[in-house]
Design an enzyme around this catalytic site. Sequence first.
Site, mmCIF file in Angstrom:
data_model
loop_
_atom_site.group_PDB
_atom_site.id
_atom_site.type_symbol
_atom_site.label_atom_id
_atom_site.label_comp_id
_atom_site.label_asym_id
_atom_site.label_seq_id
_atom_site.Cartn_x
_atom_site.Cartn_y
_atom_site.Cartn_z
ATOM 1 C CG ASP A 116 -23.414 1.154 32.847
ATOM 2 O OD1 ASP A 116 -23.785 1.432 34.016
ATOM 3 O OD2 ASP A 116 -24.165 1.255 31.869
ATOM 4 C CB CYS A 138 -24.959 5.325 38.206
ATOM 5 S SG CYS A 138 -26.278 4.249 38.781
ATOM 6 N NE ARG A 139 -22.890 5.078 33.299
ATOM 7 C CZ ARG A 139 -23.196 4.737 32.052
ATOM 8 N NH1 ARG A 139 -22.260 4.265 31.265
ATOM 9 N NH2 ARG A 139 -24.439 4.865 31.606
ATOM 10 C CB SER A 140 -23.574 11.904 34.310
ATOM 11 O OG SER A 140 -24.951 11.792 34.570
ATOM 12 C CG ASN A 145 -28.477 13.079 35.418
ATOM 13 O OD1 ASN A 145 -29.256 13.975 35.702
ATOM 14 N ND2 ASN A 145 -27.204 13.164 35.676
ATOM 15 C CB CYS A 192 -24.304 8.506 32.345
ATOM 16 S SG CYS A 192 -25.401 8.960 33.710
HETATM 17 P P1 4NP Z 1 -26.354 5.779 34.730
HETATM 18 O O1 4NP Z 1 -26.870 4.315 35.114
HETATM 19 O O2 4NP Z 1 -26.575 5.896 33.209
HETATM 20 O O3 4NP Z 1 -24.896 5.732 35.075
HETATM 21 O O4 4NP Z 1 -27.158 6.743 35.527
HETATM 22 C C1 4NP Z 1 -28.034 3.726 34.622
HETATM 23 C C2 4NP Z 1 -29.260 4.074 35.166
HETATM 24 C C3 4NP Z 1 -30.413 3.469 34.700
HETATM 25 C C4 4NP Z 1 -30.333 2.512 33.698
HETATM 26 C C5 4NP Z 1 -29.079 2.190 33.150
HETATM 27 C C6 4NP Z 1 -27.930 2.800 33.616
HETATM 28 N N1 4NP Z 1 -31.483 1.875 33.227
HETATM 29 O O5 4NP Z 1 -31.367 1.002 32.356
HETATM 30 O O6 4NP Z 1 -32.603 2.206 33.712
#
Ligand code: 4NP
Length: 161
Positions: free
Chosen positions: A122, A13-15, A11, A8
């Site tokens: 997301d 939340c989703r992945s 790294n 993602c």
């Molecule tokens: P992830 O979530 O890609 O699912 O880990 C996010 C974590 C941080 C950010 C966006 C999405 N950010 O913009 O910092």
Amino acid sequence: MISVCFVCLGNICRSPTAELLFEKMLAERGLSLSFRVSSRGTSDCEEGNPIYPPAARTLAAHGIAGEHRAKQLSLSDVINCDYILVMDSSNLFDVLRLTGGRFGEKIFKLLSFASSANDVSDPWYTRDFERAYSDIERGCAAFLEYILKEKKEALGYDARH
Ligand code: 4NP
């Protein structure tokens, strides 16, 4: 050994949710030793951070816990993995940019295995962590069914066992 890396943006939340959930699915089928599962972010914006607390709470509500520190995806990660499973179209674009368009045959959007062109929702923007978990669960379950058929011989897996 089949290596799978979920990807993602951050790294956190989703992945990592996908990594821990897929590991649980493998354990339930006695397949843990046949896979190497990891997760990475296309960005280094969260490097070294643990799973984002609301995502960790959602996992815990589903009986899943695990250690994690965010790490950015490298070209060697792509080279060394059999499957790179991204969460959304933006991740796909970023991974293909990292690889110069190579290795497309092992890079897939997770929900494509569930016959969907959709992105995994997301939660960073929707704040709906349960919805993201549900998308990820659907994608991981569909990917597991796919891989069990595709690699039946290599895994020696029979669903009747
Ligand atoms: P992830 O979530 O890609 O699912 O880990 C996010 C974590 C941080 C950010 C966006 C999405 N950010 O913009 O910092």
